[in-house]
Design a protein around this motif. Structure first.
Motif, PDB file in Angstrom:
ATOM      1  N   LEU A 110       0.308 -10.974   8.740  1.00 29.81           N
ATOM      2  CA  LEU A 110       0.774  -9.579   8.773  1.00 29.81           C
ATOM      3  C   LEU A 110       0.700  -9.018  10.183  1.00 29.81           C
ATOM      4  O   LEU A 110       1.601  -8.309  10.632  1.00 29.81           O
ATOM      5  N   LEU A 111      -0.387  -9.354  10.892  1.00 25.51           N
ATOM      6  CA  LEU A 111      -0.520  -8.847  12.260  1.00 25.51           C
ATOM      7  C   LEU A 111       0.535  -9.452  13.174  1.00 25.51           C
ATOM      8  O   LEU A 111       1.086  -8.789  14.041  1.00 25.51           O
ATOM      9  N   TRP A 112       0.789 -10.735  12.966  1.00 31.52           N
ATOM     10  CA  TRP A 112       1.743 -11.417  13.843  1.00 31.52           C
ATOM     11  C   TRP A 112       3.188 -11.046  13.529  1.00 31.52           C
ATOM     12  O   TRP A 112       3.995 -10.835  14.415  1.00 31.52           O
ATOM     13  N   PHE A 113       3.504 -11.050  12.231  1.00 35.36           N
ATOM     14  CA  PHE A 113       4.928 -10.950  11.855  1.00 35.36           C
ATOM     15  C   PHE A 113       5.266  -9.644  11.150  1.00 35.36           C
ATOM     16  O   PHE A 113       6.415  -9.430  10.776  1.00 35.36           O
ATOM     17  N   GLY A 114       4.268  -8.800  10.925  1.00 42.08           N
ATOM     18  CA  GLY A 114       4.530  -7.552  10.210  1.00 42.08           C
ATOM     19  C   GLY A 114       4.831  -7.827   8.748  1.00 42.08           C
ATOM     20  O   GLY A 114       4.672  -8.955   8.266  1.00 42.08           O
ATOM     21  N   GLU A 117       9.659 -11.242   5.803  1.00 39.31           N
ATOM     22  CA  GLU A 117       9.810 -12.547   5.161  1.00 39.31           C
ATOM     23  C   GLU A 117       9.136 -13.639   5.992  1.00 39.31           C
ATOM     24  O   GLU A 117       8.631 -14.619   5.452  1.00 39.31           O
ATOM     25  N   THR A 118       9.168 -13.449   7.309  1.00 42.20           N
ATOM     26  CA  THR A 118       8.543 -14.443   8.182  1.00 42.20           C
ATOM     27  C   THR A 118       7.058 -14.590   7.872  1.00 42.20           C
ATOM     28  O   THR A 118       6.528 -15.699   7.866  1.00 42.20           O
ATOM     29  N   ALA A 119       6.415 -13.473   7.584  1.00 43.29           N
ATOM     30  CA  ALA A 119       4.996 -13.522   7.256  1.00 43.29           C
ATOM     31  C   ALA A 119       4.768 -14.357   5.993  1.00 43.29           C
ATOM     32  O   ALA A 119       3.869 -15.200   5.931  1.00 43.29           O
ATOM     33  N   MET A 120       5.616 -14.111   4.979  1.00 45.29           N
ATOM     34  CA  MET A 120       5.518 -14.871   3.727  1.00 45.29           C
ATOM     35  C   MET A 120       5.735 -16.370   3.980  1.00 45.29           C
ATOM     36  O   MET A 120       4.995 -17.220   3.501  1.00 45.29           O
ATOM     37  N   PHE A 121       6.771 -16.642   4.754  1.00 46.42           N
ATOM     38  CA  PHE A 121       7.119 -18.019   5.096  1.00 46.42           C
ATOM     39  C   PHE A 121       5.929 -18.702   5.775  1.00 46.42           C
ATOM     40  O   PHE A 121       5.520 -19.804   5.407  1.00 46.42           O
ATOM     41  N   ALA A 191      -0.901 -14.699  -3.817  1.00 48.23           N
ATOM     42  CA  ALA A 191      -1.885 -13.811  -3.196  1.00 48.23           C
ATOM     43  C   ALA A 191      -1.200 -12.894  -2.187  1.00 48.23           C
ATOM     44  O   ALA A 191      -1.432 -11.677  -2.166  1.00 48.23           O
ATOM     45  N   ALA A 192      -0.320 -13.479  -1.387  1.00 53.28           N
ATOM     46  CA  ALA A 192       0.348 -12.688  -0.352  1.00 53.28           C
ATOM     47  C   ALA A 192       1.237 -11.620  -0.982  1.00 53.28           C
ATOM     48  O   ALA A 192       1.290 -10.475  -0.518  1.00 53.28           O
ATOM     49  N   GLU A 193       1.951 -11.987  -2.054  1.00 49.95           N
ATOM     50  CA  GLU A 193       2.852 -11.022  -2.689  1.00 49.95           C
ATOM     51  C   GLU A 193       2.092  -9.884  -3.347  1.00 49.95           C
ATOM     52  O   GLU A 193       2.571  -8.747  -3.401  1.00 49.95           O
ATOM     53  N   ILE A 194       0.929 -10.181  -3.868  1.00 48.54           N
ATOM     54  CA  ILE A 194       0.127  -9.129  -4.488  1.00 48.54           C
ATOM     55  C   ILE A 194      -0.457  -8.211  -3.409  1.00 48.54           C
ATOM     56  O   ILE A 194      -0.552  -7.006  -3.560  1.00 48.54           O
ATOM     57  N   TYR A 195      -0.779  -8.829  -2.290  1.00 47.78           N
ATOM     58  CA  TYR A 195      -1.494  -8.149  -1.225  1.00 47.78           C
ATOM     59  C   TYR A 195      -0.567  -7.246  -0.413  1.00 47.78           C
ATOM     60  O   TYR A 195      -0.944  -6.170  -0.008  1.00 47.78           O
ATOM     61  N   VAL A 196       0.637  -7.695  -0.150  1.00 52.14           N
ATOM     62  CA  VAL A 196       1.547  -6.902   0.682  1.00 52.14           C
ATOM     63  C   VAL A 196       2.895  -6.696   0.002  1.00 52.14           C
ATOM     64  O   VAL A 196       3.383  -7.565  -0.711  1.00 52.14           O
ATOM     65  N   THR A 197       3.452  -5.536   0.269  1.00 54.27           N
ATOM     66  CA  THR A 197       4.782  -5.248  -0.225  1.00 54.27           C
ATOM     67  C   THR A 197       5.753  -5.453   0.915  1.00 54.27           C
ATOM     68  O   THR A 197       5.548  -4.963   2.021  1.00 54.27           O
TER      69      THR A 197
END
Lengths: 254, 269
Positions: A110-114, A117-121, A191-197
Motif C-alpha cells: 500500500l505504501l509503495w503502490f497506493g 491494482e499494482t498493490a494487489m498484484f 486478506a488484502a481485499e478485506i484490508y483495503v478497498t
C-alpha cells in the motif's frame, strides 16, 4: 456412489440442524442468519451481477499475480539449483521471505503502490514467488543423479539437459510447489481485499468486508461459501490434471 | 540416410586404455582407484572386468564413458581420444535409469532424437526395431513404473543400442535382477551381441556371469586398482551359465581372485 450419497446426506443434515438452531432463536438472527437467507442473498447477488463481477475481479487479480509468480519463480529456482552463487544469495532471500506470511506484504504494498491494482498484484506475486523458487530448487536437487548421467551419455548437455531431463524430472516437486504457491496467493489476496478497498474493482474480499460493515451476516457467510467453492474448483481444475499426469507416469499414490 | 543403413551395425570400435591412473578422496582418505591400468579391447570383443568392491573397475568404466576423468593416461576409441561422453559409447547402469515422465518408446527415442540426420518417422522405426529386438514391441506405450526390473533393463538396452554406438559399456546391469530373469538376459544379450556386433565392456563381481558373457575376463585387484590377471574364455556360444565347462573356468578365476580377498569380501560363483 455410496460415498457421494453419504456426503450428501451429511450436508443436508447439517443444513437442517443449522435451520433448527436459527428457529430456536438462541442467538440473535443478526449473528446467525438462516441458511435460507444466505441462499437468498447468493441468488440475488448472482441475479444482479455483483457476485459475478466480484468473482471476476478476484480471479483476474489472482491468476495474473499467480501466473507471473510461477513464470518468474520457476526459472529463478532453476538458477538457484544450478549456480552456487545464486543459491547463496537469492536462495537465502527466498528461504527467509517464504516464512513471512504473505499478508504481511500488504502494508508495504500500500505504501509503495497506493490503493491500486499494482498493490494487489504485488501481494499475490509475493505469495507465490518464494515458495515456487524453493520448490523448484528442491525439485532439481532431488533428481536422481543417474538421470543426468544417463542423459549425458546419450549426448544431452547444456540447456537440452535442463529442459528435457532436469525440469521434467523435478515435476513432482514443482507441482507441489505450485499448489503451495496457490494456497499462499489465494490467502494473501483475500486478506488484502478485506484490508483495503480499491476503487478499480470490488473483489470477493471487498464483499466480505462490506457484509461486516453493513451487519449483513447472510452476505458474510454467503461469500465465505463462494470462496470455499472457488478454492475447491481451483484444486480440481488447476492441479488435478497435473496430479493425474504424475500418478500415471511416476506411479505414485494419488 | 536410409533406414537400412542406419540399422546396419557401425563397425565396432577398438578401445585402447593406456596407463590410466585415478585417485580421489573419500571420507578424508585418499583412494588409489586405478594405478597405471592399460587395456586393449579388440573390435567387437566382449570383455568382462571382474574384481572386489573398490578395485576401480566401475571407475574405469566411467572414465571410458567420459563421465569421469583420469588423472594420468590416455584413452582412445577407434584412434580418437576420449574427452567426454559420446554417442559412440553408450552406458547401461545397474539401475535402468529410465525416465519416468516418458513412455517406453519415448525413452528409447531420447538418445535417437539427439542424433542428427534422421527424420521423425525413421527415428520411431529405429526405436521400434530395437524394442522388438529386446522383446518389448508390445510395451511401447507403457510407463516405466509398470515394468518389471528385467523389462526395465531390456528397455535400457534398447535405448543404449538405438543410436547405434560402437562401444557398449555395462556397469553391473543385471545385479539387481532375480536369477531367472538374469539367465534369460544372458542368453538374449549373447544373441543380440552376435547379430549386432558391439565392443562391450561389462563390469561385474559375479565370476560366472563374466565367464558366461566374456571373450575375455580381466581380473582386478584393489588398493590400488590394477589388472591382476586376464583369462581368455574359449567356450562356444551361446553359453549356458549352468554348464560344467563354464563352472571350471569360474573355479579357476575365483581361486585367482581369492588370492587377494579379505575375509569380508564375498564372491558369487
Amino acid at each position: 456412489m455410496k460415498h457421494l450419497l453419504r456426503a450428501l446426506l451429511f450436508f443436508v443434515l447439517a443444513l437442517v440442524a443449522w435451520e433448527a438452531l436459527f428457529r430456536a432463536k438462541i442467538w440473535s438472527p443478526v449473528l446467525v442468519p438462516s441458511p435460507v437467507s444466505v441462499g437468498r442473498y447468493l441468488y440475488e447477488a448472482a441475479v444482479d451481477g455483483t457476485l459475478w463481477d466480484a468473482t471476476l475481479v478476484t480471479m483476474r487479480r489472482l491468476l495474473l499475480g499467480y501466473g507471473f509468480g510461477i513464470a518468474l519463480g520457476l526459472p529463478l529456482g532453476l538458477l538457484t539449483a544450478r549456480f552456487r552463487i545464486v543459491k547463496d544469495t537469492l536462495g537465502l532471500v527466498a528461504l527467509g521471505l517464504q516464512t513471512l506470511p504473505s499478508v504481511c506484504w500488504v502494508p508495504l504494498a500500500l505504501l509503495w503502490f497506493g490503493q491500486s491494482e499494482t498493490a494487489m498484484f504485488f501481494v499475490v506475486v509475493m505469495g507465490t514467488l518464494w515458495s515456487m523458487i524453493i520448490a523448484t530448487d528442491n525439485g532439481v536437487r532431488n533428481v536422481p543423479p543417474i538421470y543426468a548421467r544417463a542423459a549425458r551419455t546419450m549426448g544431452s548437455s547444456g540447456l537440452q539437459l535442463w529442459f528435457r531431463v532436469m525440469l521434467p524430472a523435478s515435476l513432482p516437486y514443482i507441482v507441489s510447489g505450485m499448489k503451495q504457491g496457490w494456497a499462499f496467493a489465494w490467502r494473501s489476496l483475500m486478506a488484502a481485499e478485506i484490508y483495503v478497498t480499491i476503487l478499480s474493482g470490488f473483489g470477493l474480499g471487498n464483499l466480505l468486508h462490506y457484509g461486516r460493515e453493513l451487519n449483513a451476516m447472510e452476505q458474510v457467510i454467503g461469500i465465505m461459501f463462494v470462496i470455499i467453492v472457488i478454492g475447491l474448483l481451483a484444486d480440481k481444475i488447476l492441479f488435478s490434471p497435473w496430479e493425474k499426469f504424475l500418478h500415471r507416469r511416476w506411479g505414485t499414490a494419488k | 540416410m536410409t533406414l537400412s543403413t542406419e540399422l546396419q551395425s557401425e563397425t565396432p570400435s577398438k578401445l585402447s586404455v593406456q596407463h590410466i591412473s585415478k585417485r580421489y578422496r573419500s571420507g578424508g582418505r585418499e583412494v588409489h582407484a586405478l594405478d597405471d591400468v592399460s587395456l586393449e579391447v579388440g573390435e567387437g570383443e566382449f570383455i568382462c572386468l571382474v574384481g572386489p568392491s573398490g578395485c576401480g573397475k566401475s571407475t574405469l568404466l566411467n572414465i571410458i564413458a567420459g563421465l569421469e576423468f583420469a588423472d594420468e593416461g590416455r584413452l582412445y576409441t577407434a584412434g580418437a581420444p576420449i574427452t567426454g561422453p559420446g554417442r559412440d559409447r553408450m552406458v547401461l547402469f545397474q539401475e535402468a535409469a529410465l525416465f519416468p515422465w516418458l513412455d517406453v518408446l519415448d525413452n528409447v527415442l531420447f538418445g535417437l532424437k539427439l542424433k542428427p540426420g534422421l527424420s521423425g518417422a525413421e527415428r520411431t522405426e529405429v526405436a521400434q526395431f530395437y524394442l522388438k529386438l529386446v522383446g518389448l514391441e508390445k510395451f511401447t506405450k507403457s510407463y516405466v513404473h509398470e515394468l518389471s526390473g528385467g523389462m526395465k533393463q531390456r528397455v535400457a538396452l534398447a535405448r543404449a543400442l538405438a543410436p547405434n554406438p560402437r562401444v557398449l559399456l555395462m556397469d553391473e546391469p543385471f545385479a539387481a535382477l532375480d536369477a531367472l530373469t538374469r539367465q534369460q538376459l544372458y542368453g538374449d544379450l549373447q544373441d543380440i551381441w552376435q547379430q549386432h556386433r558391439k565392443t562391450i565392456v561389462f563390469v561385474t563381481h559375479n565370476v560366472r556371469e563374466a565367464v558366461c558373457l566374456g571373450d575375455r575376463v580381466a581380473l582386478f585387484s584393489p588398493h590400488p586398482g590394477r589388472i591382476k590377471e586376464q583369462f581368455t574364455i574359449t567356450l562356444p556360444r551361446r553359453r549356458d551359465i549352468n554348464s560344467i565347462e563354464l563352472a571350471r573356468y569360474a573355479i579357476e578365476i575365483t581361486a585367482a581372485l581369492k588370492g587377494d580377498a579379505r575375509p569380508s569380501d564375498e564372491y558369487a560363483i
